[in-house]
Design a protein around this motif. Structure first.
Motif, PDB file in Angstrom:
ATOM      1  N   ALA A 298     -22.248 -27.381  20.869  1.00 11.98           N
ATOM      2  CA  ALA A 298     -21.466 -27.985  19.790  1.00 11.98           C
ATOM      3  C   ALA A 298     -20.357 -28.873  20.356  1.00 11.98           C
ATOM      4  CB  ALA A 298     -20.872 -26.904  18.893  1.00 11.98           C
ATOM      5  N   GLY A 299     -19.756 -28.445  21.462  1.00  3.54           N
ATOM      6  CA  GLY A 299     -18.732 -29.265  22.104  1.00  3.54           C
ATOM      7  C   GLY A 299     -19.310 -30.567  22.636  1.00  3.54           C
ATOM      8  N   ALA A 300     -20.502 -30.494  23.248  1.00  6.34           N
ATOM      9  CA  ALA A 300     -21.146 -31.697  23.775  1.00  6.34           C
ATOM     10  C   ALA A 300     -21.530 -32.652  22.644  1.00  6.34           C
ATOM     11  CB  ALA A 300     -22.377 -31.315  24.589  1.00  6.34           C
ATOM     12  N   LEU A 301     -22.052 -32.096  21.550  1.00  2.00           N
ATOM     13  CA  LEU A 301     -22.442 -32.925  20.409  1.00  2.00           C
ATOM     14  C   LEU A 301     -21.214 -33.541  19.746  1.00  2.00           C
ATOM     15  CD1 LEU A 301     -24.916 -33.830  18.787  1.00  2.00           C
ATOM     16  CD2 LEU A 301     -24.554 -31.846  17.303  1.00  2.00           C
ATOM     17  N   SER A 302     -20.135 -32.780  19.699  1.00  2.00           N
ATOM     18  CA  SER A 302     -18.879 -33.280  19.144  1.00  2.00           C
ATOM     19  C   SER A 302     -18.394 -34.508  19.908  1.00  2.00           C
ATOM     20  CB  SER A 302     -17.818 -32.168  19.196  1.00  2.00           C
ATOM     21  OG  SER A 302     -16.529 -32.686  18.972  1.00  2.00           O
ATOM     22  N   ALA A 303     -18.447 -34.427  21.235  1.00  2.00           N
ATOM     23  CA  ALA A 303     -17.995 -35.546  22.058  1.00  2.00           C
ATOM     24  C   ALA A 303     -18.901 -36.766  21.879  1.00  2.00           C
ATOM     25  CB  ALA A 303     -17.969 -35.122  23.528  1.00  2.00           C
ATOM     26  N   ARG A 304     -20.190 -36.537  21.753  1.00  2.00           N
ATOM     27  CA  ARG A 304     -21.123 -37.655  21.626  1.00  2.00           C
ATOM     28  C   ARG A 304     -20.982 -38.372  20.287  1.00  2.00           C
ATOM     29  NH1 ARG A 304     -25.896 -39.015  19.412  1.00  2.00           N
ATOM     30  NH2 ARG A 304     -27.206 -40.504  20.580  1.00  2.00           N
TER      31      ARG A 304
ATOM     32  N   ALA B 154     -27.037 -16.640  25.052  1.00  2.00           N
ATOM     33  CA  ALA B 154     -27.979 -17.424  24.264  1.00  2.00           C
ATOM     34  C   ALA B 154     -27.477 -17.709  22.856  1.00  2.00           C
ATOM     35  CB  ALA B 154     -29.329 -16.698  24.195  1.00  2.00           C
ATOM     36  N   HIS B 155     -26.856 -16.732  22.228  1.00  2.00           N
ATOM     37  CA  HIS B 155     -26.553 -16.860  20.807  1.00  2.00           C
ATOM     38  C   HIS B 155     -25.126 -17.299  20.498  1.00  2.00           C
ATOM     39  CE1 HIS B 155     -30.356 -15.249  19.295  1.00  2.00           C
ATOM     40  NE2 HIS B 155     -30.336 -14.481  20.363  1.00  2.00           N
ATOM     41  N   TRP B 156     -24.230 -17.204  21.436  1.00  2.00           N
ATOM     42  CA  TRP B 156     -22.851 -17.576  21.149  1.00  2.00           C
ATOM     43  C   TRP B 156     -22.309 -18.607  22.140  1.00  2.00           C
ATOM     44  CZ3 TRP B 156     -24.863 -13.030  19.517  1.00  2.00           C
ATOM     45  CH2 TRP B 156     -24.583 -12.650  18.196  1.00  2.00           C
ATOM     46  N   LEU B 157     -22.241 -18.278  23.410  1.00  2.11           N
ATOM     47  CA  LEU B 157     -21.600 -19.176  24.378  1.00  2.11           C
ATOM     48  C   LEU B 157     -22.337 -20.503  24.496  1.00  2.11           C
ATOM     49  CD1 LEU B 157     -20.675 -16.670  27.238  1.00  2.11           C
ATOM     50  CD2 LEU B 157     -19.248 -17.487  25.358  1.00  2.11           C
ATOM     51  N   SER B 158     -23.661 -20.476  24.648  1.00  2.00           N
ATOM     52  CA  SER B 158     -24.421 -21.716  24.797  1.00  2.00           C
ATOM     53  C   SER B 158     -24.317 -22.577  23.544  1.00  2.00           C
ATOM     54  CB  SER B 158     -25.895 -21.410  25.093  1.00  2.00           C
ATOM     55  OG  SER B 158     -26.027 -20.808  26.357  1.00  2.00           O
ATOM     56  N   THR B 159     -24.316 -21.945  22.387  1.00  2.00           N
ATOM     57  CA  THR B 159     -24.194 -22.705  21.140  1.00  2.00           C
ATOM     58  C   THR B 159     -22.842 -23.386  21.050  1.00  2.00           C
ATOM     59  OG1 THR B 159     -25.726 -21.205  20.018  1.00  2.00           O
ATOM     60  CG2 THR B 159     -24.293 -22.546  18.630  1.00  2.00           C
ATOM     61  N   HIS B 160     -21.772 -22.687  21.456  1.00  2.00           N
ATOM     62  CA  HIS B 160     -20.447 -23.304  21.439  1.00  2.00           C
ATOM     63  C   HIS B 160     -20.381 -24.487  22.399  1.00  2.00           C
ATOM     64  CE1 HIS B 160     -19.002 -20.326  18.773  1.00  2.00           C
ATOM     65  NE2 HIS B 160     -18.943 -19.338  19.636  1.00  2.00           N
TER      66      HIS B 160
ATOM     67  N   ALA C 162     -29.612 -25.422  20.622  1.00  2.00           N
ATOM     68  CA  ALA C 162     -28.438 -25.572  21.495  1.00  2.00           C
ATOM     69  C   ALA C 162     -28.857 -25.874  22.930  1.00  2.00           C
ATOM     70  CB  ALA C 162     -27.591 -24.304  21.446  1.00  2.00           C
ATOM     71  N   ALA C 163     -29.918 -25.215  23.394  1.00  2.00           N
ATOM     72  CA  ALA C 163     -30.386 -25.453  24.757  1.00  2.00           C
ATOM     73  C   ALA C 163     -30.851 -26.891  24.928  1.00  2.00           C
ATOM     74  CB  ALA C 163     -31.513 -24.481  25.095  1.00  2.00           C
ATOM     75  N   ALA C 164     -31.525 -27.444  23.922  1.00  2.00           N
ATOM     76  CA  ALA C 164     -31.989 -28.829  23.999  1.00  2.00           C
ATOM     77  C   ALA C 164     -30.809 -29.798  24.042  1.00  2.00           C
ATOM     78  CB  ALA C 164     -32.891 -29.141  22.810  1.00  2.00           C
ATOM     79  N   ILE C 165     -29.788 -29.522  23.257  1.00  2.00           N
ATOM     80  CA  ILE C 165     -28.602 -30.383  23.254  1.00  2.00           C
ATOM     81  C   ILE C 165     -27.876 -30.292  24.593  1.00  2.00           C
ATOM     82  CG2 ILE C 165     -26.330 -30.740  22.202  1.00  2.00           C
ATOM     83  CD1 ILE C 165     -27.594 -29.720  19.570  1.00  2.00           C
ATOM     84  N   ALA C 166     -27.792 -29.091  25.136  1.00  2.00           N
ATOM     85  CA  ALA C 166     -27.113 -28.917  26.422  1.00  2.00           C
ATOM     86  C   ALA C 166     -27.830 -29.692  27.531  1.00  2.00           C
ATOM     87  CB  ALA C 166     -27.044 -27.439  26.786  1.00  2.00           C
TER      88      ALA C 166
ATOM     89  N   THR D 282     -15.630 -33.353  14.867  1.00  2.00           N
ATOM     90  CA  THR D 282     -15.010 -32.125  15.340  1.00  2.00           C
ATOM     91  C   THR D 282     -16.089 -31.135  15.769  1.00  2.00           C
ATOM     92  OG1 THR D 282     -14.998 -31.018  13.190  1.00  2.00           O
ATOM     93  CG2 THR D 282     -13.119 -32.446  13.699  1.00  2.00           C
ATOM     94  N   VAL D 283     -15.684 -30.131  16.545  1.00  2.00           N
ATOM     95  CA  VAL D 283     -16.629 -29.099  16.969  1.00  2.00           C
ATOM     96  C   VAL D 283     -17.169 -28.353  15.750  1.00  2.00           C
ATOM     97  CG1 VAL D 283     -16.865 -26.947  18.259  1.00  2.00           C
ATOM     98  CG2 VAL D 283     -15.566 -28.834  19.242  1.00  2.00           C
ATOM     99  N   THR D 284     -16.307 -28.113  14.767  1.00  2.00           N
ATOM    100  CA  THR D 284     -16.750 -27.434  13.546  1.00  2.00           C
ATOM    101  C   THR D 284     -17.831 -28.239  12.840  1.00  2.00           C
ATOM    102  OG1 THR D 284     -14.593 -26.381  13.251  1.00  2.00           O
ATOM    103  CG2 THR D 284     -16.016 -26.519  11.311  1.00  2.00           C
ATOM    104  N   GLU D 285     -17.615 -29.551  12.734  1.00  2.00           N
ATOM    105  CA  GLU D 285     -18.611 -30.403  12.091  1.00  2.00           C
ATOM    106  C   GLU D 285     -19.913 -30.427  12.888  1.00  2.00           C
ATOM    107  OE1 GLU D 285     -15.709 -33.688   9.905  1.00  2.00           O
ATOM    108  OE2 GLU D 285     -16.188 -33.891  12.039  1.00  2.00           O
ATOM    109  N   ALA D 286     -19.801 -30.474  14.216  1.00  2.00           N
ATOM    110  CA  ALA D 286     -20.992 -30.476  15.056  1.00  2.00           C
ATOM    111  C   ALA D 286     -21.791 -29.188  14.877  1.00  2.00           C
ATOM    112  CB  ALA D 286     -20.605 -30.653  16.521  1.00  2.00           C
TER     113      ALA D 286
END
Length: 230
Positions: free
Chosen positions: A184-190, A175-181, A217-221, A194-198
């Motif tokens: 962030a990757g999905a938002l970065s692509a959209r 919940a707190h680390w893997l899903s957030t990463h 993060a769950a909503a973005i996923a 960069t993932v850092t910026e996302a």
């Protein structure tokens, strides 16, 4: 530190992280300890936390993007807060949130576990009373961090796999680390950032709206397209 040496003899590698955290608490006279891998990067990952307070300290740093563990990792040097009830000018949000949510935390120390010139992980320890920075005790923490780095180099292939970390508590890490990463990757692509910026954008919205970072993060996923600019 003989307690870390004994912890390293744990036959079950999945139990080893918590054994290490318990050994750090006992050896340093701390109430709680946590070890986080690469906390100063977008690949930050909790390795272990000895109790709920230590876990929340790591969650807070991950959510706001600053704090003693992150500063310690970025600078490669120990960070000592003798009394958290004194506001810290470098991390006002972290400091205020700790005072509000974790009033039992007083002394807070962070040590980098170094691999060459790189910080592999950080150890964050807390006490429920002020914790003066006696040189001998700080040096003991530096040595403990060195031992954790050597241990991690030896066991990382066992503890990591293509599905992510295999240690517990799995649901908290998810919940707190893997899903957030992943979010962030999905938002970065959209958004074409960069993932850092996302991740920074997600943290800013979480703080501005009061939405917990894992919930955001769950909503973005579920639907990266649902993200809209404010």
């Amino acid at each position: 530190m003989h307690l870390l040496t004994e912890a390293a003899l744990e036959p079950d590698p999945l139990r080893l992280p918590l054994r290490v955290a318990d050994a750090l608490c006992a050896g340093m006279g701390a109430q709680g300890a946590a070890v986080t891998l690469l906390p100063h990067t977008e690949g930050a990952q909790l390795l272990c936390a000895s109790d709920e307070v230590a876990l929340r300290l790591e969650e807070l740093q991950f959510e706001v993007g600053h704090g003693p563990g992150i500063a310690c990792a970025a600078g490669g040097t120990p960070v000592v807060i003798e009394d958290c009830r004194q506001p810290h000018p470098l991390w006002p949000l972290f400091s205020a949130t700790v005072g509000e949510q974790l009033p039992q935390v007083r002394g807070l120390w962070a040590f980098p576990a170094l691999g060459g010139d790189e910080t592999l992980a950080t150890i964050v320890l807390y006490r429920s009373s002020p914790w003066p920075a006696h040189p001998r005790a700080v040096q003991q923490g530096v040595f403990a961090a060195w031992a954790v780095a050597r241990l991690w180099e030896h066991l990382q292939d066992v503890l990591l796999n293509e599905h992510g970390p295999s240690w517990e508590p799995r649901e908290v890490i998810e919940a707190h680390w893997l899903s957030t990463h992943r979010a962030a990757g999905a938002l970065s692509a959209r958004l074409g950032v960069t993932v850092t910026e996302a991740l920074l954008m997600m943290r800013a919205r979480s703080l501005r709206t009061g939405t917990p970072l894992p919930q955001l993060a769950a909503a973005i996923a579920r639907s990266p397209a649902s993200w809209t600019d404010d």
